[in-house]
Design a protein around this motif. Sequence first.
Motif, PDB file in Angstrom:
ATOM      1  N   LYS A   4       0.835  -1.193   0.000  1.00 10.40           N
ATOM      2  CA  LYS A   4       0.000   0.000   0.000  1.00 10.40           C
ATOM      3  C   LYS A   4       0.876   1.250   0.000  1.00 10.40           C
ATOM      4  CE  LYS A   4      -3.590  -0.031   2.758  1.00 10.40           C
ATOM      5  NZ  LYS A   4      -4.427   0.072   3.991  1.00 10.40           N
ATOM      6  N   LEU A   6       0.684   5.711  -0.127  1.00 13.87           N
ATOM      7  CA  LEU A   6      -0.122   6.917  -0.004  1.00 13.87           C
ATOM      8  C   LEU A   6       0.360   7.935  -1.029  1.00 13.87           C
ATOM      9  CD1 LEU A   6      -1.346   8.693   3.166  1.00 13.87           C
ATOM     10  CD2 LEU A   6       0.008  10.014   1.524  1.00 13.87           C
ATOM     11  N   SER A  27      -2.320  -1.357  -3.360  1.00 12.70           N
ATOM     12  CA  SER A  27      -3.440  -0.552  -2.865  1.00 12.70           C
ATOM     13  C   SER A  27      -2.986   0.889  -2.660  1.00 12.70           C
ATOM     14  CB  SER A  27      -3.961  -1.109  -1.535  1.00 12.70           C
ATOM     15  OG  SER A  27      -4.473  -2.412  -1.707  1.00 12.70           O
ATOM     16  N   THR A  28      -3.935   1.809  -2.768  1.00 12.12           N
ATOM     17  CA  THR A  28      -3.575   3.223  -2.673  1.00 12.12           C
ATOM     18  C   THR A  28      -4.427   3.965  -1.647  1.00 12.12           C
ATOM     19  OG1 THR A  28      -5.069   3.740  -4.507  1.00 12.12           O
ATOM     20  CG2 THR A  28      -2.747   3.381  -5.040  1.00 12.12           C
ATOM     21  N   VAL A  29      -3.797   4.996  -1.075  1.00 10.74           N
ATOM     22  CA  VAL A  29      -4.480   5.892  -0.148  1.00 10.74           C
ATOM     23  C   VAL A  29      -4.395   7.303  -0.722  1.00 10.74           C
ATOM     24  CG1 VAL A  29      -4.578   6.840   2.187  1.00 10.74           C
ATOM     25  CG2 VAL A  29      -3.813   4.474   1.820  1.00 10.74           C
ATOM     26  N   ALA A  45      -8.969   6.038  -5.492  1.00  6.41           N
ATOM     27  CA  ALA A  45      -8.112   5.341  -4.522  1.00  6.41           C
ATOM     28  C   ALA A  45      -8.907   4.332  -3.702  1.00  6.41           C
ATOM     29  CB  ALA A  45      -7.445   6.359  -3.602  1.00  6.41           C
ATOM     30  N   ASP A  46      -8.193   3.364  -3.149  1.00  8.06           N
ATOM     31  CA  ASP A  46      -8.843   2.351  -2.306  1.00  8.06           C
ATOM     32  C   ASP A  46      -9.309   2.937  -0.981  1.00  8.06           C
ATOM     33  OD1 ASP A  46      -8.333  -0.219  -3.905  1.00  8.06           O
ATOM     34  OD2 ASP A  46      -6.329   0.674  -3.785  1.00  8.06           O
ATOM     35  N   GLU A  47      -8.551   3.920  -0.473  1.00  8.71           N
ATOM     36  CA  GLU A  47      -8.913   4.616   0.761  1.00  8.71           C
ATOM     37  C   GLU A  47      -8.640   6.102   0.569  1.00  8.71           C
ATOM     38  OE1 GLU A  47      -7.357   2.649   4.455  1.00  8.71           O
ATOM     39  OE2 GLU A  47      -6.355   1.365   2.975  1.00  8.71           O
ATOM     40  N   ALA A  48      -9.311   6.933   1.353  1.00  5.55           N
ATOM     41  CA  ALA A  48      -9.089   8.375   1.271  1.00  5.55           C
ATOM     42  C   ALA A  48      -9.187   8.988   2.658  1.00  5.55           C
ATOM     43  CB  ALA A  48     -10.101   9.031   0.333  1.00  5.55           C
ATOM     44  N   VAL A  49      -8.290   9.924   2.936  1.00  6.45           N
ATOM     45  CA  VAL A  49      -8.230  10.568   4.243  1.00  6.45           C
ATOM     46  C   VAL A  49      -8.203  12.077   4.060  1.00  6.45           C
ATOM     47  CG1 VAL A  49      -6.926  10.827   6.391  1.00  6.45           C
ATOM     48  CG2 VAL A  49      -6.929   8.620   5.197  1.00  6.45           C
ATOM     49  N   ALA A  69      -1.909  10.263   8.382  1.00  9.12           N
ATOM     50  CA  ALA A  69      -2.762   9.488   7.476  1.00  9.12           C
ATOM     51  C   ALA A  69      -2.047   8.219   7.019  1.00  9.12           C
ATOM     52  CB  ALA A  69      -3.151  10.342   6.268  1.00  9.12           C
ATOM     53  N   THR A  73      -3.384   4.390   8.027  1.00  9.80           N
ATOM     54  CA  THR A  73      -3.825   3.467   6.964  1.00  9.80           C
ATOM     55  C   THR A  73      -2.796   2.374   6.682  1.00  9.80           C
ATOM     56  OG1 THR A  73      -2.899   4.968   5.284  1.00  9.80           O
ATOM     57  CG2 THR A  73      -5.249   5.219   5.830  1.00  9.80           C
TER      58      THR A  73
END
Length: 455
Positions: A4, A6, A27-29, A45-49, A69, A73
């Motif tokens: 992963k 970011l 995977s990306t943040v 993205a797979d996740e976002a903060v 962040a 994550t």
Amino acid sequence: MFNKILIANRGEIAVRIIRAARELGISTVAVYSTADKDALHVMLADEAVCIGPARSNESYLNMNNILEAAVATHAQAIHPGFGFLSENSKFVQLCEEMNIKFIGPSAEVMDAMGDKINARARMRAAGVPVTPGSEGEVYTTEEALKIADEIGYPIMLKASAGGGGKGIRKVSTPEELVPAFEAATAEAKAAFGNGAMFIERMIFPARHIEVQILGDSHGNVIHLGERDCSLQRNNQKVLEESPSVAVGQTLRDKITSAAVKAAQAVGYENAGTIEFLLDEASGNFYFMEMNTRVQVEHPVTEFVSGVDIVKEQIRIANGAELSVKQEDIHFKGHAIECRINAENPKFNFAPQPGKITNLFLPSGGVGLRVDSAMYSGYTIPPYYDSMIAKVIVHGESRFDALMKMQRALMEFDVEGVVTNIDFQLDLISDPHVIAGDYDTSFLGNKFLPEYLKEG
């Protein structure tokens, strides 16, 4: 390989990195400001903060929030893209302290090449030609006047810690120097927190030639050819192409060898760009600066070299050797990139944020790519850079690429905001540009006066 990463950026470069990571199975943040909650990179993205309010210094430049962040994550690495924290050595050091891999060079190398005065000294020691100029930082107008008198006018004032066209002034006479020095110092202090200047003789007009290099942690350094970035307005690039029509094979061998030598001299790791000024009349070229990050214009090099630079960045950061050797690189055809901005060229290129009510991106055919984070219904925020897309084309010849770019720009339609698409179409259709007859003076001294006169 990383599981992963970011992406500490926004806009089209964040989207570009997310897509490259996904193709590598990573995977990306995404991180975003409150102004970017509906941005495309957040959706992809797979996740976002959320890392803060709209202002860059409270979000995309907020090191603590970005690192928090990453920790929250479980991201193993951070890709900075370009701009924001991409050339901030303090951020690199903080990443190292937190055992998070920074996808770029080390803090030491970044400092060595990011400080223009130190970089010039390192290049001189490595045998890379540099323009005549000051040996150290210049803080007063008295010092500046003395140095300028020694090296001769015209000169360039440049912020020691600068970049992105900030803190730069052209000076042709002693009378111009004092007000220009004071203005450049104030601008540099506001932009970088450091008002120190350095001075160099101005090679003008010239060709702005840059060489893409890649280096890994195993001592391998290669180049991916040159780009011509001479079409500029206020020291900001407008259109780029590869290869340069001004560079023949003999000169290409010299300038790319100098770039590799420069990278080797500092033990460079990851993707970087060595920028030169080429005096066409004499054939001499001079080191200008190094960008220790991926460039906006990297896609033209990807087209002609066949190397995915962003994927290579990620692999290098993960400790892998370069996936290609110099002898594997064979340049093919010609590539051109036009930067599409939400701005009004008729009103001094004033930014034009607002809602995109309808959007049609050019497509179809081999050798056409649009890098963008736009979509219909998206509202362009007023807080960041005005670039909203890049159109990149590749043809078997330069003429093929020019014709493909003209076709692409004719199809490109953005409704709801004013853009520079028509300006770019006029530029790419200009007889001088078609003939490759231009330098760093062309846009400001020849093209723009006629363009604005026509209304």
